[in-house]
Scaffold this motif. Structure first.
Motif, PDB file in Angstrom:
ATOM      1  N   GLU A  77      -0.077   5.052   4.685  1.00  0.00           N
ATOM      2  CA  GLU A  77       0.652   4.096   5.263  1.00  0.00           C
ATOM      3  C   GLU A  77       0.956   2.914   4.365  1.00  0.00           C
ATOM      4  O   GLU A  77       0.219   2.448   3.811  1.00  0.00           O
ATOM      5  CB  GLU A  77      -0.204   3.576   6.454  1.00  0.00           C
ATOM      6  CG  GLU A  77      -0.498   4.400   7.784  1.00  0.00           C
ATOM      7  CD  GLU A  77      -1.269   3.923   8.680  1.00  0.00           C
ATOM      8  OE1 GLU A  77      -0.951   2.765   9.020  1.00  0.00           O
ATOM      9  OE2 GLU A  77      -2.218   4.383   9.195  1.00  0.00           O
ATOM     10  N   ARG A  78       2.250   2.368   4.598  1.00  0.00           N
ATOM     11  CA  ARG A  78       2.740   1.415   3.688  1.00  0.00           C
ATOM     12  C   ARG A  78       1.878   0.169   3.558  1.00  0.00           C
ATOM     13  O   ARG A  78       1.749  -0.500   2.551  1.00  0.00           O
ATOM     14  CB  ARG A  78       4.218   1.062   3.959  1.00  0.00           C
ATOM     15  CG  ARG A  78       4.741   0.139   2.809  1.00  0.00           C
ATOM     16  CD  ARG A  78       6.139   0.102   2.751  1.00  0.00           C
ATOM     17  NE  ARG A  78       6.678  -0.589   1.608  1.00  0.00           N
ATOM     18  CZ  ARG A  78       7.847  -1.221   1.348  1.00  0.00           C
ATOM     19  NH1 ARG A  78       8.742  -1.211   2.358  1.00  0.00           N
ATOM     20  NH2 ARG A  78       8.137  -1.762   0.310  1.00  0.00           N
ATOM     21  N   ASP A 112      -3.482  -2.399  -1.722  1.00  0.00           N
ATOM     22  CA  ASP A 112      -4.695  -2.208  -1.972  1.00  0.00           C
ATOM     23  C   ASP A 112      -4.672  -0.766  -2.935  1.00  0.00           C
ATOM     24  O   ASP A 112      -5.417  -0.992  -4.012  1.00  0.00           O
ATOM     25  CB  ASP A 112      -5.461  -1.514  -0.848  1.00  0.00           C
ATOM     26  CG  ASP A 112      -5.452  -2.769   0.389  1.00  0.00           C
ATOM     27  OD1 ASP A 112      -5.635  -3.749  -0.101  1.00  0.00           O
ATOM     28  OD2 ASP A 112      -5.411  -2.375   1.673  1.00  0.00           O
ATOM     29  N   ILE A 113      -3.748   0.138  -2.899  1.00  0.00           N
ATOM     30  CA  ILE A 113      -3.803   1.378  -3.688  1.00  0.00           C
ATOM     31  C   ILE A 113      -3.436   0.777  -5.161  1.00  0.00           C
ATOM     32  O   ILE A 113      -3.953   0.950  -6.200  1.00  0.00           O
ATOM     33  CB  ILE A 113      -2.621   2.263  -3.250  1.00  0.00           C
ATOM     34  CG1 ILE A 113      -3.042   2.824  -1.995  1.00  0.00           C
ATOM     35  CG2 ILE A 113      -2.352   3.209  -4.505  1.00  0.00           C
ATOM     36  CD1 ILE A 113      -1.886   3.732  -1.383  1.00  0.00           C
ATOM     37  N   SER A 156       7.351   5.972  -4.797  1.00  0.00           N
ATOM     38  CA  SER A 156       6.722   7.308  -4.814  1.00  0.00           C
ATOM     39  C   SER A 156       5.700   7.635  -3.804  1.00  0.00           C
ATOM     40  O   SER A 156       5.520   8.677  -3.399  1.00  0.00           O
ATOM     41  CB  SER A 156       6.452   7.482  -6.194  1.00  0.00           C
ATOM     42  OG  SER A 156       5.347   7.310  -6.615  1.00  0.00           O
ATOM     43  N   LEU A 157       4.767   6.524  -3.732  1.00  0.00           N
ATOM     44  CA  LEU A 157       3.718   6.750  -2.720  1.00  0.00           C
ATOM     45  C   LEU A 157       4.195   7.296  -1.464  1.00  0.00           C
ATOM     46  O   LEU A 157       3.651   8.081  -0.844  1.00  0.00           O
ATOM     47  CB  LEU A 157       2.740   5.435  -2.542  1.00  0.00           C
ATOM     48  CG  LEU A 157       1.989   4.895  -3.931  1.00  0.00           C
ATOM     49  CD1 LEU A 157       1.804   3.639  -3.667  1.00  0.00           C
ATOM     50  CD2 LEU A 157       1.026   6.012  -3.995  1.00  0.00           C
ATOM     51  N   ARG A 190      -2.209  11.722  -4.334  1.00  0.00           N
ATOM     52  CA  ARG A 190      -0.625  11.802  -4.504  1.00  0.00           C
ATOM     53  C   ARG A 190      -0.222  13.188  -4.748  1.00  0.00           C
ATOM     54  O   ARG A 190      -0.680  13.385  -5.957  1.00  0.00           O
ATOM     55  CB  ARG A 190       0.093  10.774  -5.114  1.00  0.00           C
ATOM     56  CG  ARG A 190       1.742  10.611  -4.940  1.00  0.00           C
ATOM     57  CD  ARG A 190       2.231   9.572  -5.682  1.00  0.00           C
ATOM     58  NE  ARG A 190       2.412   9.801  -7.016  1.00  0.00           N
ATOM     59  CZ  ARG A 190       3.237  10.352  -7.703  1.00  0.00           C
ATOM     60  NH1 ARG A 190       4.223  11.037  -7.112  1.00  0.00           N
ATOM     61  NH2 ARG A 190       3.198  10.790  -8.764  1.00  0.00           N
ATOM     62  N   SER A 191       0.523  13.969  -3.953  1.00  0.00           N
ATOM     63  CA  SER A 191       0.845  15.296  -4.551  1.00  0.00           C
ATOM     64  C   SER A 191       2.318  15.357  -4.186  1.00  0.00           C
ATOM     65  O   SER A 191       3.050  14.666  -3.349  1.00  0.00           O
ATOM     66  CB  SER A 191       0.005  16.163  -3.616  1.00  0.00           C
ATOM     67  OG  SER A 191      -1.265  16.051  -3.937  1.00  0.00           O
ATOM     68  N   LEU A 192       2.658  16.645  -4.760  1.00  0.00           N
ATOM     69  CA  LEU A 192       4.363  17.119  -4.515  1.00  0.00           C
ATOM     70  C   LEU A 192       4.321  18.454  -3.984  1.00  0.00           C
ATOM     71  O   LEU A 192       3.427  19.406  -4.314  1.00  0.00           O
ATOM     72  CB  LEU A 192       5.099  16.745  -5.835  1.00  0.00           C
ATOM     73  CG  LEU A 192       5.230  15.409  -6.410  1.00  0.00           C
ATOM     74  CD1 LEU A 192       5.853  15.296  -7.697  1.00  0.00           C
ATOM     75  CD2 LEU A 192       6.008  14.700  -5.130  1.00  0.00           C
ATOM     76  N   LYS A 193       5.285  18.719  -3.434  1.00  0.00           N
ATOM     77  CA  LYS A 193       5.148  20.345  -3.273  1.00  0.00           C
ATOM     78  C   LYS A 193       6.454  21.060  -3.482  1.00  0.00           C
ATOM     79  O   LYS A 193       7.496  20.384  -3.437  1.00  0.00           O
ATOM     80  CB  LYS A 193       5.125  20.672  -1.602  1.00  0.00           C
ATOM     81  CG  LYS A 193       6.140  20.092  -0.578  1.00  0.00           C
ATOM     82  CD  LYS A 193       5.582  20.409   0.838  1.00  0.00           C
ATOM     83  CE  LYS A 193       6.683  20.193   1.611  1.00  0.00           C
ATOM     84  NZ  LYS A 193       6.694  20.748   2.988  1.00  0.00           N
ATOM     85  N   ASP A 194       6.631  22.226  -3.706  1.00  0.00           N
ATOM     86  CA  ASP A 194       7.939  22.989  -4.068  1.00  0.00           C
ATOM     87  C   ASP A 194       7.664  24.124  -2.613  1.00  0.00           C
ATOM     88  O   ASP A 194       6.843  24.028  -1.711  1.00  0.00           O
ATOM     89  CB  ASP A 194       7.981  23.537  -5.124  1.00  0.00           C
ATOM     90  CG  ASP A 194       7.003  24.474  -5.733  1.00  0.00           C
ATOM     91  OD1 ASP A 194       6.145  25.098  -4.706  1.00  0.00           O
ATOM     92  OD2 ASP A 194       6.795  24.841  -7.089  1.00  0.00           O
ATOM     93  N   ALA A 195       8.329  25.173  -2.890  1.00  0.00           N
ATOM     94  CA  ALA A 195       8.357  26.271  -1.888  1.00  0.00           C
ATOM     95  C   ALA A 195       7.180  26.939  -1.862  1.00  0.00           C
ATOM     96  O   ALA A 195       6.954  27.750  -0.888  1.00  0.00           O
ATOM     97  CB  ALA A 195       9.715  27.349  -2.082  1.00  0.00           C
ATOM     98  N   LEU A 196       6.292  27.006  -2.906  1.00  0.00           N
ATOM     99  CA  LEU A 196       5.059  27.756  -2.826  1.00  0.00           C
ATOM    100  C   LEU A 196       3.684  27.112  -3.096  1.00  0.00           C
ATOM    101  O   LEU A 196       2.849  27.568  -2.435  1.00  0.00           O
ATOM    102  CB  LEU A 196       5.222  28.778  -4.194  1.00  0.00           C
ATOM    103  CG  LEU A 196       6.345  29.727  -4.191  1.00  0.00           C
ATOM    104  CD1 LEU A 196       6.499  30.482  -5.355  1.00  0.00           C
ATOM    105  CD2 LEU A 196       6.318  30.707  -3.124  1.00  0.00           C
TER     106      LEU A 196
END
Length: 88
Positions: free
Chosen positions: A8-9, A14-15, A41-42, A61-67
């Motif tokens: 949450e923004r 704090d982050i 980016s958060l 913090r993570s990113l995803k693609d199709a797999l």
């Protein structure tokens, strides 16, 4: 008590304090001008927070693609000097 919650923004500052406390090794995140882009980016990433004793003590913090989902950043403040160390 510890809990894991979605980003949450309202926790952004704090982050950033947590990251800055890591020192020069993490300056790429907290130093200018990258800090502004990283704050954005958060919210655009898959970000979760570890909340212990009502304060942020870690995040991922993570990113995803199709797999897959790719973990970009993972930080847990478990320093002995931190009186509210995480046990999540």
């Amino acid at each position: 008590m510890c809990e894991i919650i979605p980003y949450e923004r309202k926790y952004e500052d704090d982050i950033m304090r947590l990251i800055e406390a890591e020192g020069e090794d993490w300056k790429i995140y907290w130093g200018m001008p990258n800090a502004l882009r990283y704050r954005e980016s958060l919210g655009e990433s898959i970000t979760y927070l570890a909340i212990c004793n009502q304060s942020v003590c870690g995040y991922s913090r993570s990113l995803k693609d199709a797999l897959c989902i790719y973990i970009c950043d993972l930080l847990l403040n478990n320093h002995p000097a931190n009186k509210s160390s995480c046990s999540c």
